[in-house]
Design an enzyme around this catalytic site. Structure first.
Site, PDB file in Angstrom:
ATOM      1  N   ASP A 176      -1.186  -9.127  18.143  1.00  0.00           N
ATOM      2  CA  ASP A 176       0.087  -9.828  18.311  1.00  0.00           C
ATOM      3  C   ASP A 176       0.366  -9.929  19.802  1.00  0.00           C
ATOM      4  OD1 ASP A 176       0.698  -7.284  19.076  1.00  0.00           O
ATOM      5  OD2 ASP A 176       2.382  -7.025  17.724  1.00  0.00           O
ATOM      6  N   ASN A 193       8.080 -11.764  13.345  1.00  0.00           N
ATOM      7  CA  ASN A 193       9.157 -11.985  14.319  1.00  0.00           C
ATOM      8  C   ASN A 193      10.368 -11.082  14.026  1.00  0.00           C
ATOM      9  OD1 ASN A 193      10.188 -13.247  16.559  1.00  0.00           O
ATOM     10  ND2 ASN A 193      11.166 -14.881  15.386  1.00  0.00           N
ATOM     11  N   HIS A 214       1.932  -8.009  21.757  1.00  0.00           N
ATOM     12  CA  HIS A 214       1.785  -6.734  22.465  1.00  0.00           C
ATOM     13  C   HIS A 214       0.306  -6.446  22.737  1.00  0.00           C
ATOM     14  CE1 HIS A 214       5.977  -6.111  21.629  1.00  0.00           C
ATOM     15  NE2 HIS A 214       5.759  -6.244  20.335  1.00  0.00           N
ATOM     16  N   PHE A 243      -0.824   0.587  20.314  1.00  0.00           N
ATOM     17  CA  PHE A 243       0.357  -0.144  19.844  1.00  0.00           C
ATOM     18  C   PHE A 243       1.593   0.765  19.948  1.00  0.00           C
ATOM     19  CE2 PHE A 243       3.296  -1.676  16.594  1.00  0.00           C
ATOM     20  CZ  PHE A 243       3.264  -3.048  16.756  1.00  0.00           C
ATOM     21  N   LYS A 289      -2.360 -12.235  12.045  1.00  0.00           N
ATOM     22  CA  LYS A 289      -1.861 -10.896  12.428  1.00  0.00           C
ATOM     23  C   LYS A 289      -1.398 -10.124  11.186  1.00  0.00           C
ATOM     24  CE  LYS A 289       0.746  -7.485  14.101  1.00  0.00           C
ATOM     25  NZ  LYS A 289       2.096  -7.398  13.832  1.00  0.00           N
ATOM     26  N   PRO A 326      -5.410  -5.783  14.555  1.00  0.00           N
ATOM     27  CA  PRO A 326      -4.388  -6.832  14.518  1.00  0.00           C
ATOM     28  C   PRO A 326      -3.960  -7.188  15.944  1.00  0.00           C
ATOM     29  CG  PRO A 326      -3.791  -4.971  13.081  1.00  0.00           C
ATOM     30  CD  PRO A 326      -4.917  -4.520  13.944  1.00  0.00           C
ATOM     31  N   ARG A 363      11.807 -15.973   5.650  1.00  0.00           N
ATOM     32  CA  ARG A 363      10.793 -15.191   4.922  1.00  0.00           C
ATOM     33  C   ARG A 363      11.059 -15.190   3.413  1.00  0.00           C
ATOM     34  NH1 ARG A 363      13.216 -12.869   8.888  1.00  0.00           N
ATOM     35  NH2 ARG A 363      12.159 -12.627  10.899  1.00  0.00           N
ATOM     36  N   GLN A 395      -6.329   0.714  18.170  1.00  0.00           N
ATOM     37  CA  GLN A 395      -5.212  -0.229  18.337  1.00  0.00           C
ATOM     38  C   GLN A 395      -3.895   0.445  17.973  1.00  0.00           C
ATOM     39  OE1 GLN A 395      -2.969  -1.486  16.069  1.00  0.00           O
ATOM     40  NE2 GLN A 395      -2.461  -3.563  16.641  1.00  0.00           N
TER      41      GLN A 395
END
Ligand SMILES: Nc1nc2[nH]c(O)nc2c(=O)[nH]1
Length: 376
Positions: free
Chosen positions: A259, A133, A261, A323, A240, A257, A188, A319
Protein backbone atom coordinates in the site's frame (compact mmCIF):
# COMPACT_ATOMS: atom_id res chain seq x y z
CA UNK A 1 -17.63 -17.98 36.83
CA UNK A 2 -14.36 -19.77 37.40
CA UNK A 3 -12.43 -20.35 34.19
CA UNK A 4 -9.81 -22.90 33.32
CA UNK A 5 -6.79 -21.50 31.50
CA UNK A 6 -4.48 -23.33 29.09
CA UNK A 7 -0.87 -22.21 28.56
CA UNK A 8 0.79 -21.56 25.21
CA UNK A 9 4.54 -21.37 25.64
CA UNK A 10 5.68 -18.44 23.54
CA UNK A 11 7.88 -15.60 24.75
CA UNK A 12 6.81 -11.95 24.72
CA UNK A 13 9.59 -11.25 22.19
CA UNK A 14 7.91 -13.75 19.87
CA UNK A 15 4.33 -12.64 20.60
CA UNK A 16 3.03 -9.53 22.26
CA UNK A 17 -0.77 -9.65 22.48
CA UNK A 18 -0.86 -5.86 22.85
CA UNK A 19 1.11 -5.34 19.63
CA UNK A 20 -0.70 -7.97 17.56
CA UNK A 21 -4.39 -8.20 18.46
CA UNK A 22 -5.44 -4.59 17.84
CA UNK A 23 -2.84 -3.38 15.35
CA UNK A 24 -4.43 -3.64 11.91
CA UNK A 25 -4.62 -7.41 11.30
CA UNK A 26 -7.61 -8.42 13.46
CA UNK A 27 -10.42 -6.03 14.36
CA UNK A 28 -12.72 -7.88 16.77
CA UNK A 29 -10.61 -8.41 19.88
CA UNK A 30 -12.07 -6.56 22.88
CA UNK A 31 -9.78 -5.53 25.74
CA UNK A 32 -11.09 -5.72 29.30
CA UNK A 33 -9.03 -2.88 30.73
CA UNK A 34 -9.57 -4.04 34.32
CA UNK A 35 -8.31 -7.59 33.90
CA UNK A 36 -6.02 -7.05 30.87
CA UNK A 37 -7.81 -9.93 29.13
CA UNK A 38 -8.67 -9.89 25.43
CA UNK A 39 -11.99 -11.41 24.35
CA UNK A 40 -13.65 -12.26 21.05
CA UNK A 41 -15.75 -14.96 19.38
CA UNK A 42 -14.24 -17.64 17.16
CA UNK A 43 -14.92 -21.04 15.72
CA UNK A 44 -12.70 -23.44 17.69
CA UNK A 45 -11.15 -26.55 16.21
CA UNK A 46 -13.74 -28.20 13.90
CA UNK A 47 -16.70 -26.61 15.64
CA UNK A 48 -19.08 -24.82 13.25
CA UNK A 49 -20.47 -22.56 15.98
CA UNK A 50 -18.76 -19.58 17.54
CA UNK A 51 -17.52 -19.53 21.16
CA UNK A 52 -16.38 -16.66 23.36
CA UNK A 53 -12.63 -16.98 23.92
CA UNK A 54 -10.27 -15.14 26.25
CA UNK A 55 -6.52 -14.51 26.17
CA UNK A 56 -4.14 -12.98 28.68
CA UNK A 57 -0.40 -12.37 28.92
CA UNK A 58 0.77 -11.98 32.49
CA UNK A 59 4.18 -13.56 32.02
CA UNK A 60 7.03 -13.11 29.52
CA UNK A 61 7.23 -16.85 28.80
CA UNK A 62 3.65 -17.82 27.93
CA UNK A 63 0.17 -16.59 27.10
CA UNK A 64 -3.01 -18.17 28.46
CA UNK A 65 -6.30 -19.00 26.76
CA UNK A 66 -9.76 -19.91 27.99
CA UNK A 67 -13.35 -20.15 26.81
CA UNK A 68 -16.63 -19.53 28.60
CA UNK A 69 -18.57 -22.41 27.08
CA UNK A 70 -15.94 -25.16 27.41
CA UNK A 71 -16.61 -26.07 23.76
CA UNK A 72 -13.52 -28.28 23.73
CA UNK A 73 -10.92 -29.49 26.18
CA UNK A 74 -8.02 -27.21 27.05
CA UNK A 75 -5.58 -29.22 24.97
CA UNK A 76 -7.61 -28.53 21.80
CA UNK A 77 -8.01 -24.87 22.74
CA UNK A 78 -4.24 -24.54 23.15
CA UNK A 79 -3.73 -26.21 19.75
CA UNK A 80 -6.28 -23.83 18.22
CA UNK A 81 -4.38 -20.78 19.47
CA UNK A 82 -0.98 -22.24 18.56
CA UNK A 83 -2.35 -22.42 15.05
CA UNK A 84 -3.99 -18.94 15.19
CA UNK A 85 -0.72 -17.40 16.38
CA UNK A 86 1.36 -19.51 14.00
CA UNK A 87 3.72 -20.52 16.80
CA UNK A 88 5.38 -22.89 14.30
CA UNK A 89 7.08 -19.77 12.86
CA UNK A 90 9.90 -18.46 15.06
CA UNK A 91 10.22 -14.76 14.32
CA UNK A 92 13.56 -14.34 16.13
CA UNK A 93 15.00 -17.18 14.04
CA UNK A 94 13.56 -15.66 10.85
CA UNK A 95 15.15 -12.35 11.75
CA UNK A 96 18.58 -13.93 12.37
CA UNK A 97 18.62 -16.57 9.62
CA UNK A 98 16.44 -15.21 6.81
CA UNK A 99 15.96 -11.46 6.85
CA UNK A 100 19.26 -10.19 8.26
CA UNK A 101 21.48 -12.23 5.88
CA UNK A 102 19.34 -11.04 2.94
CA UNK A 103 18.84 -7.45 4.04
CA UNK A 104 21.37 -5.64 6.31
CA UNK A 105 18.68 -3.04 7.17
CA UNK A 106 17.20 -5.65 9.53
CA UNK A 107 20.25 -5.06 11.79
CA UNK A 108 18.40 -2.09 13.28
CA UNK A 109 14.91 -3.51 13.17
CA UNK A 110 13.34 -4.95 16.33
CA UNK A 111 10.49 -7.43 15.96
CA UNK A 112 8.41 -6.05 18.88
CA UNK A 113 6.55 -9.36 19.46
CA UNK A 114 4.79 -8.91 16.13
CA UNK A 115 3.72 -11.92 14.10
CA UNK A 116 1.28 -12.67 11.32
CA UNK A 117 -1.99 -14.25 12.45
CA UNK A 118 -3.61 -17.32 10.89
CA UNK A 119 -7.14 -15.94 10.76
CA UNK A 120 -10.43 -17.33 9.45
CA UNK A 121 -10.51 -16.39 5.73
CA UNK A 122 -14.10 -15.09 5.34
CA UNK A 123 -13.83 -12.70 8.27
CA UNK A 124 -10.41 -11.60 6.98
CA UNK A 125 -11.84 -11.01 3.51
CA UNK A 126 -14.72 -8.84 4.74
CA UNK A 127 -12.54 -6.98 7.26
CA UNK A 128 -10.05 -6.04 4.56
CA UNK A 129 -12.82 -4.87 2.21
CA UNK A 130 -13.68 -2.53 5.11
CA UNK A 131 -10.01 -1.51 5.43
CA UNK A 132 -9.91 0.31 2.07
CA UNK A 133 -8.96 3.94 2.64
CA UNK A 134 -9.79 3.51 6.31
CA UNK A 135 -8.24 3.59 9.79
CA UNK A 136 -8.18 0.90 12.49
CA UNK A 137 -10.78 2.64 14.61
CA UNK A 138 -13.40 2.75 11.84
CA UNK A 139 -12.62 -0.76 10.56
CA UNK A 140 -13.09 -2.02 14.13
CA UNK A 141 -16.42 -0.22 14.37
CA UNK A 142 -17.59 -1.70 11.05
CA UNK A 143 -16.61 -5.28 11.99
CA UNK A 144 -18.47 -5.00 15.29
CA UNK A 145 -21.49 -3.48 13.52
CA UNK A 146 -21.62 -6.45 11.11
CA UNK A 147 -21.65 -8.88 14.05
CA UNK A 148 -24.20 -6.93 16.12
CA UNK A 149 -26.63 -6.49 13.23
CA UNK A 150 -26.26 -9.71 11.24
CA UNK A 151 -24.42 -12.24 13.43
CA UNK A 152 -25.84 -14.59 16.08
CA UNK A 153 -25.78 -13.68 19.75
CA UNK A 154 -23.36 -16.05 21.46
CA UNK A 155 -23.66 -14.83 25.03
CA UNK A 156 -23.35 -11.99 27.48
CA UNK A 157 -20.47 -11.95 29.96
CA UNK A 158 -19.77 -9.24 32.53
CA UNK A 159 -22.34 -7.11 30.65
CA UNK A 160 -20.52 -7.35 27.29
CA UNK A 161 -22.54 -8.99 24.53
CA UNK A 162 -20.79 -11.27 22.07
CA UNK A 163 -21.87 -12.11 18.51
CA UNK A 164 -20.61 -14.36 15.75
CA UNK A 165 -19.13 -12.92 12.57
CA UNK A 166 -21.98 -13.19 10.01
CA UNK A 167 -21.63 -15.72 7.20
CA UNK A 168 -22.08 -14.69 3.56
CA UNK A 169 -25.63 -16.14 3.72
CA UNK A 170 -26.46 -14.09 6.81
CA UNK A 171 -25.20 -10.90 5.16
CA UNK A 172 -27.01 -11.67 1.90
CA UNK A 173 -30.29 -12.51 3.64
CA UNK A 174 -30.32 -9.84 6.34
CA UNK A 175 -28.33 -6.80 5.15
CA UNK A 176 -29.09 -4.18 2.51
CA UNK A 177 -26.75 -1.67 0.92
CA UNK A 178 -28.85 1.19 2.30
CA UNK A 179 -28.71 -0.19 5.83
CA UNK A 180 -24.94 -0.71 5.66
CA UNK A 181 -24.56 2.84 4.40
CA UNK A 182 -26.61 4.11 7.34
CA UNK A 183 -24.30 2.09 9.65
CA UNK A 184 -21.32 4.05 8.26
CA UNK A 185 -19.85 1.69 5.65
CA UNK A 186 -19.99 4.31 2.88
CA UNK A 187 -19.11 3.02 -0.61
CA UNK A 188 -17.94 -0.29 0.93
CA UNK A 189 -21.62 -1.18 1.60
CA UNK A 190 -22.13 -2.14 -2.04
CA UNK A 191 -18.92 -4.21 -2.10
CA UNK A 192 -19.93 -6.21 0.98
CA UNK A 193 -23.41 -7.01 -0.35
CA UNK A 194 -22.11 -7.97 -3.80
CA UNK A 195 -19.27 -10.05 -2.37
CA UNK A 196 -21.58 -11.91 0.03
CA UNK A 197 -23.94 -12.72 -2.88
CA UNK A 198 -21.09 -14.02 -5.05
CA UNK A 199 -19.69 -16.16 -2.29
CA UNK A 200 -23.13 -17.69 -1.66
CA UNK A 201 -23.34 -18.46 -5.39
CA UNK A 202 -19.80 -19.90 -5.49
CA UNK A 203 -20.51 -22.15 -2.49
CA UNK A 204 -23.72 -23.37 -4.11
CA UNK A 205 -21.97 -24.20 -7.38
CA UNK A 206 -19.34 -26.18 -5.47
CA UNK A 207 -21.81 -27.84 -3.11
CA UNK A 208 -20.07 -26.36 -0.07
CA UNK A 209 -21.93 -24.89 2.92
CA UNK A 210 -19.22 -23.04 4.80
CA UNK A 211 -17.40 -19.83 3.76
CA UNK A 212 -14.25 -21.06 5.51
CA UNK A 213 -14.31 -24.34 3.64
CA UNK A 214 -14.89 -22.73 0.23
CA UNK A 215 -12.13 -20.16 0.65
CA UNK A 216 -9.67 -22.74 2.04
CA UNK A 217 -10.46 -24.98 -0.92
CA UNK A 218 -9.65 -22.07 -3.27
CA UNK A 219 -6.47 -21.37 -1.31
CA UNK A 220 -5.28 -24.99 -1.48
CA UNK A 221 -6.20 -25.70 -5.09
CA UNK A 222 -4.71 -22.61 -6.73
CA UNK A 223 -1.24 -21.18 -6.99
CA UNK A 224 -0.75 -17.66 -5.63
CA UNK A 225 -1.40 -15.84 -8.94
CA UNK A 226 -4.60 -17.79 -9.60
CA UNK A 227 -5.78 -17.34 -6.01
CA UNK A 228 -5.22 -13.60 -6.24
CA UNK A 229 -7.11 -13.56 -9.56
CA UNK A 230 -10.02 -15.30 -7.83
CA UNK A 231 -9.99 -12.97 -4.81
CA UNK A 232 -9.89 -9.91 -7.07
CA UNK A 233 -13.00 -11.17 -8.86
CA UNK A 234 -15.01 -10.10 -5.77
CA UNK A 235 -16.35 -6.59 -5.58
CA UNK A 236 -14.12 -4.23 -3.58
CA UNK A 237 -11.03 -6.44 -3.65
CA UNK A 238 -7.96 -5.00 -5.35
CA UNK A 239 -4.36 -6.29 -5.17
CA UNK A 240 -3.56 -4.90 -1.69
CA UNK A 241 -6.73 -6.31 -0.10
CA UNK A 242 -6.26 -9.64 -1.90
CA UNK A 243 -2.69 -9.84 -0.61
CA UNK A 244 -3.76 -9.06 2.97
CA UNK A 245 -6.32 -11.90 2.73
CA UNK A 246 -3.65 -14.27 1.33
CA UNK A 247 -1.18 -13.36 4.08
CA UNK A 248 -3.37 -13.03 7.17
CA UNK A 249 -6.32 -15.29 6.23
CA UNK A 250 -4.70 -17.98 4.08
CA UNK A 251 -1.21 -18.42 5.48
CA UNK A 252 0.59 -17.38 2.28
CA UNK A 253 3.67 -16.30 4.20
CA UNK A 254 5.66 -15.01 1.24
CA UNK A 255 3.03 -12.47 0.15
CA UNK A 256 3.91 -8.80 0.62
CA UNK A 257 0.87 -6.51 0.57
CA UNK A 258 1.87 -3.15 -0.92
CA UNK A 259 0.00 0.00 0.00
CA UNK A 260 1.17 3.62 0.22
CA UNK A 261 3.14 2.88 3.40
CA UNK A 262 5.03 -0.07 1.89
CA UNK A 263 5.51 1.89 -1.35
CA UNK A 264 7.10 4.66 0.73
CA UNK A 265 9.40 2.15 2.49
CA UNK A 266 10.36 0.57 -0.86
CA UNK A 267 11.24 3.87 -2.47
CA UNK A 268 12.84 5.54 0.55
CA UNK A 269 14.83 2.62 1.98
CA UNK A 270 15.40 0.35 -1.02
CA UNK A 271 15.13 2.67 -4.06
CA UNK A 272 12.90 0.14 -5.83
CA UNK A 273 11.46 1.37 -9.13
CA UNK A 274 10.42 -0.70 -12.13
CA UNK A 275 11.92 0.02 -15.54
CA UNK A 276 9.71 -0.04 -18.63
CA UNK A 277 11.14 -3.44 -19.50
CA UNK A 278 10.15 -4.85 -16.09
CA UNK A 279 6.61 -3.48 -16.48
CA UNK A 280 6.33 -5.12 -19.91
CA UNK A 281 7.44 -8.42 -18.35
CA UNK A 282 4.74 -8.17 -15.67
CA UNK A 283 2.10 -7.35 -18.30
CA UNK A 284 3.18 -10.47 -20.19
CA UNK A 285 3.02 -12.58 -17.01
CA UNK A 286 -0.59 -11.52 -16.41
CA UNK A 287 -1.72 -12.19 -20.01
CA UNK A 288 -3.85 -15.12 -18.85
CA UNK A 289 -5.09 -13.36 -15.70
CA UNK A 290 -7.44 -10.64 -17.00
CA UNK A 291 -8.67 -9.37 -13.61
CA UNK A 292 -5.14 -9.06 -12.25
CA UNK A 293 -4.04 -7.30 -15.42
CA UNK A 294 -6.91 -4.86 -15.09
CA UNK A 295 -6.72 -4.18 -11.34
CA UNK A 296 -2.98 -4.25 -10.65
CA UNK A 297 -0.77 -1.16 -10.51
CA UNK A 298 2.40 -2.39 -12.20
CA UNK A 299 4.80 -0.18 -10.23
CA UNK A 300 3.32 -1.44 -6.94
CA UNK A 301 3.33 -4.99 -8.23
CA UNK A 302 7.00 -4.67 -9.07
CA UNK A 303 7.63 -3.53 -5.47
CA UNK A 304 5.71 -6.59 -4.25
CA UNK A 305 7.82 -9.01 -6.29
CA UNK A 306 11.10 -7.21 -5.44
CA UNK A 307 10.44 -7.30 -1.68
CA UNK A 308 9.33 -10.90 -1.93
CA UNK A 309 12.64 -11.79 -3.63
CA UNK A 310 14.61 -9.74 -1.10
CA UNK A 311 13.06 -11.19 2.06
CA UNK A 312 12.28 -14.75 0.92
CA UNK A 313 9.66 -17.33 1.93
CA UNK A 314 8.47 -15.36 4.98
CA UNK A 315 8.58 -11.97 3.25
CA UNK A 316 5.01 -11.22 4.37
CA UNK A 317 6.13 -11.46 8.00
CA UNK A 318 9.02 -9.07 7.34
CA UNK A 319 6.46 -6.68 5.81
CA UNK A 320 4.30 -7.06 8.96
CA UNK A 321 7.17 -5.91 11.15
CA UNK A 322 8.06 -2.95 8.93
CA UNK A 323 4.36 -2.06 8.54
CA UNK A 324 3.96 -1.86 12.34
CA UNK A 325 7.12 0.24 12.59
CA UNK A 326 5.97 2.59 9.83
CA UNK A 327 2.27 2.91 10.64
CA UNK A 328 2.60 2.12 14.34
CA UNK A 329 0.11 2.11 17.12
CA UNK A 330 -2.69 -0.07 18.34
CA UNK A 331 -6.36 0.84 18.45
CA UNK A 332 -9.22 -1.38 19.54
CA UNK A 333 -12.48 -1.89 21.36
CA UNK A 334 -12.84 -2.24 25.11
CA UNK A 335 -15.58 -3.92 27.13
CA UNK A 336 -17.33 -0.56 27.59
CA UNK A 337 -17.93 -0.38 23.85
CA UNK A 338 -15.40 2.41 23.29
CA UNK A 339 -12.66 2.32 20.69
CA UNK A 340 -9.36 3.58 22.04
CA UNK A 341 -5.87 4.21 20.83
CA UNK A 342 -3.36 2.48 23.15
CA UNK A 343 0.29 2.40 24.04
CA UNK A 344 2.38 -0.22 22.28
CA UNK A 345 3.94 -2.97 24.36
CA UNK A 346 7.43 -1.52 24.66
CA UNK A 347 9.44 -4.72 24.56
CA UNK A 348 12.84 -3.43 23.52
CA UNK A 349 11.22 -0.33 22.04
CA UNK A 350 10.94 3.26 23.14
CA UNK A 351 7.21 3.71 23.68
CA UNK A 352 5.57 6.10 21.28
CA UNK A 353 3.56 9.01 22.56
CA UNK A 354 0.13 7.47 22.27
CA UNK A 355 -2.40 9.62 24.02
CA UNK A 356 -5.45 7.66 25.11
CA UNK A 357 -7.83 9.28 22.71
CA UNK A 358 -11.41 8.15 22.69
CA UNK A 359 -12.06 8.36 18.99
CA UNK A 360 -15.80 8.47 19.47
CA UNK A 361 -15.57 11.52 21.69
CA UNK A 362 -13.52 13.60 19.29
CA UNK A 363 -15.42 16.36 17.43
CA UNK A 364 -15.90 15.52 13.78
CA UNK A 365 -13.90 18.58 12.67
CA UNK A 366 -10.83 16.98 14.22
CA UNK A 367 -11.73 13.45 13.23
CA UNK A 368 -10.82 13.90 9.57
CA UNK A 369 -7.31 14.91 10.61
CA UNK A 370 -6.96 11.87 12.87
CA UNK A 371 -8.46 9.60 10.25
CA UNK A 372 -5.92 10.61 7.67
CA UNK A 373 -3.10 10.15 10.19
CA UNK A 374 -4.19 6.60 10.83
CA UNK A 375 -5.15 5.35 7.38
CA UNK A 376 -3.86 1.83 6.91
N1 LIG B 1 0.76 -6.30 8.74
C1 LIG B 1 -0.08 -5.59 7.99
N2 LIG B 1 -1.23 -5.18 8.51
C2 LIG B 1 -2.05 -4.47 7.73
N3 LIG B 1 -3.24 -3.94 7.97
C3 LIG B 1 -3.65 -3.34 6.86
O1 LIG B 1 -4.80 -2.73 6.69
N4 LIG B 1 -2.74 -3.46 5.92
C4 LIG B 1 -1.74 -4.17 6.43
C5 LIG B 1 -0.52 -4.61 5.90
O2 LIG B 1 -0.18 -4.37 4.73
N5 LIG B 1 0.27 -5.32 6.72
Amino acid sequence: MSLQWGKIYVTREELSLANVLQAGQAFRWILDENSGEYLTTMKIANNLNYSVVLLRQTDDKFIECSTYDKVCDLKDLVSHFESYFRTDVKVEEMHANEWLPRDPKFQNIETHGIRILGQEPWETLVSFICSTNNNISRITKMCHALCLNYGKKIGSFNSTEFYSFPSSDEIMNKATEAELRSLGFGYRAKYIIETAKRLVQNKKENDILSDTEFLMMMSKSNDYNELREHLMSYSGIGPKVADCICLMGMRKDHVVPVDVHVERIAQRDYRIKATNKEIVQLRELYKTLPITRKKVNFQLDYIRTSLNEKWGPYAGWAQGILFFREVGGTTGANTEGKIKKRKNDNINVVAEDTKQEQMDDIPSSKKSRIKSEQLI
